[in-house]
Write a protein that holds these residues in place. Structure first.
Motif, mmCIF file in Angstrom:
data_model
loop_
_atom_site.group_PDB
_atom_site.id
_atom_site.type_symbol
_atom_site.label_atom_id
_atom_site.label_comp_id
_atom_site.label_asym_id
_atom_site.label_seq_id
_atom_site.Cartn_x
_atom_site.Cartn_y
_atom_site.Cartn_z
ATOM 1 N N ALA A 167 -4.672 -4.229 -0.983
ATOM 2 C CA ALA A 167 -4.112 -2.884 -0.970
ATOM 3 C C ALA A 167 -3.138 -2.691 -2.123
ATOM 4 C CB ALA A 167 -3.428 -2.618 0.367
ATOM 5 N N CYS A 188 -12.651 8.199 2.111
ATOM 6 C CA CYS A 188 -11.264 8.672 1.990
ATOM 7 C C CYS A 188 -11.185 10.194 2.038
ATOM 8 C CB CYS A 188 -10.654 8.162 0.691
ATOM 9 S SG CYS A 188 -10.770 6.361 0.469
ATOM 10 N N VAL A 211 -2.140 8.619 4.778
ATOM 11 C CA VAL A 211 -1.260 7.460 4.937
ATOM 12 C C VAL A 211 -1.294 6.935 6.367
ATOM 13 C CG1 VAL A 211 1.132 6.670 4.826
ATOM 14 C CG2 VAL A 211 0.226 8.157 3.039
ATOM 15 N N GLY A 270 -5.853 5.715 -0.597
ATOM 16 C CA GLY A 270 -4.469 6.072 -0.890
ATOM 17 C C GLY A 270 -4.396 7.517 -1.333
ATOM 18 N N CYS A 318 -7.002 12.361 -1.145
ATOM 19 C CA CYS A 318 -7.067 10.975 -0.675
ATOM 20 C C CYS A 318 -8.288 10.331 -1.320
ATOM 21 C CB CYS A 318 -7.176 10.941 0.849
ATOM 22 S SG CYS A 318 -6.964 9.300 1.580
ATOM 23 N N GLN A 328 0.432 4.713 -0.216
ATOM 24 C CA GLN A 328 -0.290 3.959 0.807
ATOM 25 C C GLN A 328 0.702 3.112 1.587
ATOM 26 O OE1 GLN A 328 -2.710 0.413 -0.189
ATOM 27 N NE2 GLN A 328 -4.503 1.613 0.428
#
Length: 763
Positions: free
Chosen positions: A433, A502, A512, A520, A528, A540
């Protein structure tokens, strides 16, 4: 009334279970988002008349997915499996079907050829096997020039199951096929076998395999970085009836077994049989259940930068009885499994009266250690292959292949326990991440055709979403993934979905709080996006789900709506999260469900609208994340009544009251006239003289008249609309002004079965 002591004891024993159920931490772990089947986000492959798409081979070197089904193999585009590149049929003959039917099998289901084995070989050919109407057969398949070529002809007994619905497992290691299946037509001779120039198999003993259900196999390169120059291992996961259990009923337990790749069998004892076959119980404790859960599928994950001992096996478990609907995921470190086999105690059978009891062996263990692979220590002792092992070592392992110690999960407990449709299969991907952390993302298939996407951090399991894979519920039989795509197979079809979508998150808060390592929030584009799509910094928070990092959002636009009396109106407010709780306010007053107002999951329904329903409506949803609460105004509506006062129920009631008053006045006037007539008739009042002309003047007369009041209908005025306050939120609602533009017809609901009820009767 006296209470039986057993009731008290049972209640006391169940208290910990009840407490754990009440905690609701993982049992009812709800997916944050549920996504229905969408053909635009999924690619599906299905051919009419073909079923059982349950065998897959990913060939990234060719950009193809080879899919084994009933009597067919397909080569599909790896980026879009709905595009078939090639196919080959492998059908049974009429004679084969007749022979199968003559043995008591169903001709249209069992007496077909189900593709069960599909592996890549070193020369780029593929090894393929099918059940072939209860007469297993194998062959070689090639892909060249956009065509598939199949060359069957090898005997498949011991490689592929006879029964298309019987469990099996297989793996190809250095062009040698390792298979776990049944050797005979009846399915009563289970075997773990290596098909090679030096074929080898398990003993036909209950102490080795006792009514097993084979699950999966994996190869571990344990010879790498081994100070003892150890051999590679092949691991087998399965479940079987426990021989060591002192039970009246059969109890099924989960097992992991392993053999050495270089095993050639014994010289006299265990000829052409495994000398390295060892097995151990695999535990996945679910709520301290006394009845063990059963392994259904496993997935091996390794970090190429770490030692093989740090590799993990992720396994899904389901209950063996229908009394529980709890499925679980446990993970096991390969180093812990290897240590049990290399250093653990053995179990041994002991005759006790009329039955055999398995207990821990406490006697002397022969040297070399039974079940061990040939390593540097064995070579120093003059033992260079398994054929050189002494009979004492071989006799020991022939009688005692079961380890006493059970394999425990890495954290001592499951990663996830969830109530609902049973888990069926699993694949795992590690994602780094934006916070620098690395997370294992679990993709879990279920019996009702769902794909769960979940992460585990610390003691918390979080289900990001569940996606419906097929148009109708079908059990997920197999899962594979390549790069950023997931492939799932069922009896009905095969489907391909992305690992991350996303774009389903329309706001920073939603993006989030999803806590998806793949996604993110990009403040530059206001969307996103996948973290792999940009080098820019994204917002994120996978560990904490901290949405306070998001920028201040724009206020929600107020949507003006004009409604009519007695109308049924629906105000939309769909929450992006199943973890969010929505609420409604009217002019700052909290609303609750009633016969007049229905609070729905996706909005508010007003039945038989009246003037009192005019006002400012505000939809708010709140979601908790790691102890923090986030409140969002998702929608605002300004409702006003349209039309003038005469069209309203209040105007109608006012008109009715005025008519009644006029009637009363008319009755009074009639009574007054009757009274005057009676007085004239009785002589109490003189009759008026007739008007006539006289000389020099005239007589006047006095007129008697009753004043009739001119009644007017009392009108009504709308309440003043509240000026909406500004809120720092963002909405996706786009509506035109109800007074100056088009109305949003999608938000109006007309229920013909509901009638306006006026409780006030007219006078």
């Amino acid at each position: 009334m006296a209470v039986h002591p057993l009731v008290c004891i049972s209640s006391f024993c169940l208290l910990p279970l009840a407490f754990m159920l009440d905690q609701d931490s993982t049992l009812d772990c709800v997916p944050r988002r549920s996504v229905p089947y969408h053909s635009e986000s999924a690619h599906i492959f299905h051919e009419e008349g073909v079923s059982n798409y349950t065998t897959m081979l990913l060939r990234e070197d060719l950009g193809l997915l080879f899919l084994g089904a009933r009597e067919a193999v397909y080569a599909l585009n790896l980026s879009d499996i709905s595009k078939k590149q090639a196919s080959v049929k492998w059908e049974v003959t009429q004679q084969q079907k007749a022979d199968c039917q003559g043995k008591g099998k169903e001709p249209e289901t069992e007496c077909k050829n189900y593709i069960r084995i599909l592996h890549k070989m070193a020369d780029d050919r593929m090894y393929v096997c099918g059940t072939n109407a209860y007469n297993p057969e194998c062959g070689y398949m090639s892909y060249a020039g956009g065509k598939l070529t199949l060359e069957p002809g090898e005997d498949g007994k011991g490689k592929c199951p006879f029964d298309p619905f019987q469990s099996y497992a297989s793996i190809m290691v250095d062009d040698d096929l390792y298979s776990a299946t049944s050797m005979n037509f009846l399915g009563s001779e289970p075997v773990l076998m290596r098909s090679s120039s030096s074929p080898i198999r398990t003993e036909l003993r209950n102490s080795w395999l006792n009514e097993p259900t084979f699950v999966s196999m994996a190869h571990m390169p344990e010879s790498q970085q081994s100070p003892k120059e150890d051999d590679d291992k092949v691991y087998l996961f399965f479940s079987e009836t426990a021989v060591e259990c002192d039970c009246y009923n059969k109890l099924v337990v989960s097992r992991v077994a392993r053999v050495c790749k270089g095993d050639l069998g014994g010289e006299r004892t265990l000829q052409k049989k495994w000398t390295s076959f060892l097995k151990a119980r695999l535990d996945c404790p679910v709520l301290d259940s006394q009845v063990p859960h059963v392994v259904r599928d496993t997935y091996r994950w390794c970090d190429p930068r770490k030692h093989w001992k740090d590799c993990l096996f992720f396994a899904v478990f389901t209950p063996q009885f229908d009394t529980s609907q709890l499925s679980a995921v446990c993970s096991y470190r390969v180093g812990d499994i290897s240590k049990v086999f290399a250093e653990g105690k053995f179990k041994t059978p002991v005759a006790v009266e009329t039955f055999i009891k398995w207990v821990m062996y406490s006697g002397d263990v022969p040297v070399p250690r039974p079940g061990a692979c040939i390593d540097s220590e064995a070579r120093q002792a003059g033992i260079t292959q398994s054929l050189d092992l002494p009979d004492r070592t071989l006799q020991f392992i022939q009688d005692r292949p079961l380890m006493d110690q059970a394999i425990q999960p890495k954290e001592g407990k499951p990663l996830l326990v969830r109530r609902g449709p049973a888990f069926t299969c699993i694949v795992v991907q590690q994602v780094q991440a934006k916070d620098g952390g690395k997370y294992h993302v679990l993709f879990i298939g279920t019996e009702d055709g769902m794909l769960l996407k979940a992460i585990n951090h610390g003691d918390e399991m979080f289900i990001i979403e569940q996606v419906q894979l097929f148009p109708a519920p079908h059990s997920v039989k197999i899962l594979r993934f390549s790069k950023d795509l997931i492939y799932a197979g069922s009896d009905y079809a095969a489907v391909q979905v992305p690992v991350a979508t996303c774009g389903r998150s329309s706001s920073c808060l939603d993006c989030v709080l999803a806590r998806d390592p793949h996604c993110g929030w990009d403040d530059v584009t206001g969307s996103c996006i996948a973290i792999s799509a940009t080098e820019r910094g994204l917002i994120q928070s996978v560990k904490e789900g901290d949405a306070s990092l998001c920028p201040t959002a724009a206020p929600v636009p107020v949507v003006n709506r004009s409604i009519s009396p007695s109308e049924n109106v629906k105000l939309l407010c769909a929450s992006p999260s199943a973890l969010a709780i929505s609420s409604w306010e009217q002019d700052g007053r909290h609303l609750t469900s009633s016969r007049h107002l229905q609070l729905l999951p996706d909005g508010l329904l007003i039945l038989n609208a009246t003037e009192s329903d005019a006002g400012l409506y505000r939809c708010v949803w709140a979601e908790r994340s790691k102890g923090r609460k986030y409140v969002v105004a998702a929608a605002e509506y300004q409702l006003s009544m349209k039309g003038d006062s005469r069209s309203t129920p209040e105007a109608r009631r006012a008109g009715a009251s005025m008519a009644g008053w006029q009637t009363a006045v008319a009755v009074l006037l009639l009574l007054l006239l009757a009274l005057l007539a009676w007085n004239f008739y009785s002589g109490h009042l003189p009759l008026p003289r007739m008007c006539g002309k006289t000389r020099g003047g005239s007589d006047g007369s006095r007129d008697h008249a009753a004043d009739h009041p001119d009644p007017t209908a009392s009108g009504w005025s709308e309440d003043k609309l509240l000026v909406p306050s500004s809120h720092n939120f963002r909405s996706n609602n786009n509506h035109t002004d109800g007074n100056g533009g088009k109305e949003d017809d999608a938000t109006r609901v007309t229920l013909s079965s509901l009638q306006f009820i006026d409780d006030e009767s007219e006078i």
